[in-house]
Design an enzyme around this catalytic site. Structure first.
Site, mmCIF file in Angstrom:
data_model
loop_
_atom_site.group_PDB
_atom_site.id
_atom_site.type_symbol
_atom_site.label_atom_id
_atom_site.label_comp_id
_atom_site.label_asym_id
_atom_site.label_seq_id
_atom_site.Cartn_x
_atom_site.Cartn_y
_atom_site.Cartn_z
ATOM 1 N N GLY A 136 7.690 -3.239 -7.035
ATOM 2 C CA GLY A 136 7.001 -2.205 -6.614
ATOM 3 C C GLY A 136 7.718 -1.091 -5.614
ATOM 4 O O GLY A 136 7.498 -0.074 -5.687
ATOM 5 N N ASP A 153 9.555 -14.576 -5.614
ATOM 6 C CA ASP A 153 9.180 -14.971 -7.178
ATOM 7 C C ASP A 153 10.462 -14.790 -8.232
ATOM 8 O O ASP A 153 10.349 -15.386 -9.242
ATOM 9 C CB ASP A 153 7.898 -13.742 -7.938
ATOM 10 N N GLY A 202 0.758 -1.090 -0.169
ATOM 11 C CA GLY A 202 -0.069 -0.013 -0.041
ATOM 12 C C GLY A 202 0.898 1.313 -0.063
ATOM 13 O O GLY A 202 2.028 1.202 0.483
ATOM 14 N N GLY A 251 4.062 -17.517 -7.188
ATOM 15 C CA GLY A 251 4.358 -17.143 -8.455
ATOM 16 C C GLY A 251 3.356 -16.276 -9.342
ATOM 17 O O GLY A 251 2.742 -17.082 -10.250
ATOM 18 N N GLY A 262 10.440 -5.382 -3.679
ATOM 19 C CA GLY A 262 10.540 -6.027 -5.149
ATOM 20 C C GLY A 262 10.290 -4.800 -6.101
ATOM 21 O O GLY A 262 10.733 -3.663 -5.844
HETATM 22 N N1 LIG Z 1 4.306 2.730 -8.699
HETATM 23 C C1 LIG Z 1 4.343 2.798 -7.691
HETATM 24 N N2 LIG Z 1 4.958 4.171 -7.076
HETATM 25 C C2 LIG Z 1 4.933 4.146 -5.672
HETATM 26 N N3 LIG Z 1 4.830 3.028 -4.877
HETATM 27 C C3 LIG Z 1 4.607 2.105 -5.189
HETATM 28 C C4 LIG Z 1 4.269 1.807 -6.529
HETATM 29 N N4 LIG Z 1 3.967 0.394 -6.720
HETATM 30 C C5 LIG Z 1 4.186 -0.002 -5.526
HETATM 31 N N5 LIG Z 1 4.666 0.619 -4.519
HETATM 32 C C6 LIG Z 1 4.633 0.622 -3.074
HETATM 33 O O1 LIG Z 1 5.704 -0.167 -2.894
HETATM 34 C C7 LIG Z 1 5.493 -1.129 -1.857
HETATM 35 C C8 LIG Z 1 5.389 -2.678 -2.199
HETATM 36 O O2 LIG Z 1 4.909 -3.036 -3.369
HETATM 37 P P1 LIG Z 1 4.376 -4.404 -3.711
HETATM 38 O O3 LIG Z 1 3.996 -4.335 -5.125
HETATM 39 O O4 LIG Z 1 3.569 -4.790 -2.796
HETATM 40 O O5 LIG Z 1 5.643 -5.317 -3.284
HETATM 41 P P2 LIG Z 1 7.076 -5.437 -4.128
HETATM 42 O O6 LIG Z 1 8.015 -4.460 -3.980
HETATM 43 O O7 LIG Z 1 7.588 -6.681 -3.518
HETATM 44 O O8 LIG Z 1 6.729 -5.620 -5.525
HETATM 45 C C9 LIG Z 1 4.038 -0.911 -1.370
HETATM 46 O O9 LIG Z 1 4.002 0.163 -0.367
HETATM 47 C C10 LIG Z 1 3.441 -0.249 -2.646
HETATM 48 O O10 LIG Z 1 2.317 0.794 -2.326
HETATM 49 O O1 LIG Z 2 -1.021 -12.429 0.057
HETATM 50 P P1 LIG Z 2 0.214 -11.399 -0.171
HETATM 51 O O2 LIG Z 2 1.118 -11.179 1.028
HETATM 52 O O3 LIG Z 2 -0.507 -10.082 -0.682
HETATM 53 O O4 LIG Z 2 1.296 -12.084 -1.179
HETATM 54 C C1 LIG Z 2 1.058 -12.690 -2.174
HETATM 55 C C2 LIG Z 2 2.369 -12.456 -3.297
HETATM 56 O O5 LIG Z 2 3.364 -12.281 -2.598
HETATM 57 C C3 LIG Z 2 4.481 -13.011 -3.371
HETATM 58 O O6 LIG Z 2 4.831 -14.041 -2.383
HETATM 59 C C4 LIG Z 2 5.668 -12.057 -3.517
HETATM 60 O O7 LIG Z 2 5.383 -10.859 -4.258
HETATM 61 P P2 LIG Z 2 6.057 -9.566 -3.931
HETATM 62 O O8 LIG Z 2 7.570 -9.795 -4.578
HETATM 63 O O9 LIG Z 2 5.248 -8.575 -4.846
HETATM 64 O O10 LIG Z 2 6.302 -9.017 -2.608
HETATM 65 C C5 LIG Z 2 3.936 -13.581 -4.566
HETATM 66 O O11 LIG Z 2 4.338 -14.763 -4.869
HETATM 67 C C6 LIG Z 2 2.470 -13.598 -4.276
HETATM 68 O O12 LIG Z 2 1.697 -13.345 -5.376
HETATM 69 MG MG LIG Z 3 6.221 -6.986 -6.972
#
Ligand SMILES: Nc1ncnc2c1ncn2[C@@H]1O[C@H](COP(=O)(O)OP(=O)(O)O)[C@@H](O)[C@H]1O
Ligand SMILES: O=P(O)(O)OC[C@H]1O[C@](O)(COP(=O)(O)O)[C@@H](O)[C@@H]1O
Ligand SMILES: [Mg+2]
Length: 423
Positions: free
Chosen positions: A162, A191, A136, A235, A160
């Protein structure tokens, strides 16, 4: 080419004793294929300690935040970041923001934790994150206000794709304010779907745990007549965990991944291939990555998580129902076991191989930050750690290459019916 932005002239001598030249580069794609057009010439800075530092350790304040889903090794990364900052460079002010990006908002987050070598001493023995995590958004303006108020010079963002996008948003906001902030990313995800990183930390541990589940699944299937074990594994966009666990266990007969939109019904479909396998061998193990077969599940609304990631529809339960119906309709007696190791593969401590990777990622992140670099993520390809511009890294999505030895090893070990798996 692909030089990393710096905050200013590095002029403080480093207390370390070995250095990597700022001019050293490594090719991202070193393979030359005859008759094929040359790969895009991406040259990346080589990570490592620099002779001159931008930051004076005595007055530098660093912070760490861990975001997104859990991943084995988060605590190892926190520990090595702190110890390299503290013992390697002499930085004494290190803060841990709590609960992901939300922790950067003083109105929503808990009070940050002062990080010391004592605090991190034993944390690598545990799974999870000593700083907790979340998905979030955070208001970038409020977050940067807070970083400025706390006089944070360096922010390590562990997460990751995000998270790295989030780090870039914070950096851009700081730039607009004319505030010199080093944002350095450490690529986390089980992943393994981050570009310019051949192995994200946590992936190998997740494969190890998934392999354990597959061994149990095989025992269950093999111990009854016409036993079918269906295992669902994480995944979202990429089948790397499924592929790794398939090859490691050698017990899977069908591996279904997001990269390959398989056919379910008909003479060349998965269900028919499974029926043939059962009639021939009287047991079968199926491994399905959560992002596989999404095209087969119609209806229902698209749902997103707090970070805006599209949630996968439940391919595991869908396949369980379809297999059950198919075998009943064909009048074939069977025993179907459904196994979903779910969060168990990512909540464990890091295995030694990931422990080593975490340490290298973290220490290189500190070297880059102390040299005044910003807007980068530590990459790792061909056994070389690199500086990847965050913008470049987040512009690409890594999925399994279906011409790679990895996918061909999956096909070879499963012997799965090629016709059912076009592409
Ligand atoms: N395009 C974006 N711009 C700013 N913050 C983002 C963006 N995408 C994701 N985030 C923030 O980065 C954090 C992690 O993102 P998330 O997709 O849940 O996991 P991951 O970093 O593992 O891919 C979250 O707090 C999310 O709101
Ligand atoms: O249920 P949650 O905690 O949102 O996470 C599920 C997701 O997290 C992961 O384990 C890892 O994802 P991120 O690398 O984006 O955090 C994915 O394989 C899976 O889809
Ligand atoms: Mg991600």
């Amino acid at each position: 080419m692909n030089d990393i932005p710096v905050l200013g002239t590095a002029r403080f001598p480093s207390p370390l004793t070995y250095f990597v030249s700022d001019q050293a580069r490594v090719l991202s794609s070193p393979i030359i294929t005859p008759n094929a057009p040359p790969a895009e010439d991406i040259r990346l800075e080589i990570a490592g300690p620099r002779e001159k530092l931008f930051f004076d350790a005595r007055t530098t304040r660093a912070a760490i935040v861990t975001c997104g889903g859990l991943c084995p090794g988060l605590n190892n990364v926190i520990r090595s970041l702190v110890r390299q900052l503290y013992h390697g460079y002499g930085v004494r002010e290190i803060l841990g923001f709590v609960g992901g990006y939300q922790g950067l908002d003083p109105w929503r987050g808990a009070e940050p934790i002062p990080l010391t070598p004592e605090f991190v001493d034993d944390i690598h023995k545990d799974g999870g994150s000593a700083l907790k995590t979340s998905r979030g958004p955070v208001d970038t303006s409020i977050a940067v206000d807070n970083l400025i108020r706390r006089k944070i010079n360096i922010l390590f963002v562990v997460g990751g794709d995000g998270t790295q996008r989030g780090g870039l948003a914070l950096l851009n906001e700081a730039r607009q304010r004319g505030y010199a902030l080093s944002v350095v990313g450490v690529p986390k995800t089980i992943d393994n779907d981050v570009a310019f990183v051949s192995r994200t930390f946590g992936y190998v541990t997740a494969v190890q745990e998934a392999t354990q589940a597959l061994m149990g699944a095989h025992t269950e299937a093999h111990s009854v007549h016409n036993g079918i074990s269906l295992v669902k594994i994480m995944g979202r966009h990429a089948g790397f965990i499924a592929a790794g666990a398939t090859i490691a266990s050698q017990e899977v007969n069908f591996t279904l991944v997001p990269e390959v939109p398989f056919v379910l019904d008909g003479e060349n479909g998965f269900l028919e291939a499974l029926r043939k396998r059962i009639l021939k061998r009287a047991h079968a193990v199926i491994l399905v990555a959560e992002g596989a077969g999404q095209h087969l599940i119609t209806g229902g609304k698209d749902e997103y998580d707090a970070s805006g990631n599209l949630k996968s529809k439940d391919i595991g339960l869908f396949l369980r129902e379809r297999i059950d119906a198919y075998f009943k309709q064909k009048g074939i007696p069977f025993t179907l076991r459904y196994i979903d190791p779910s969060y168990l593969i990512r909540s464990v401590p890091a295995c030694p191989e990931d422990g080593v990777l975490c340490d290298f990622f973290a220490r290189n992140a500190v070297h880059a930050a102390m040299a005044g670099k910003t807007g980068l993520v530590i990459g790792h390809q061909h056994d070389v750690f690199t500086h990847v511009p965050t913008e470049l890294l987040t512009s690409q999505k890594k999925q399994m290459d279906l011409n790679s030895p990895e996918w061909h090893a999956v096909l070879a070990t499963t012997g799965q019916n090629f016709a059912a798996f076009p592409g």
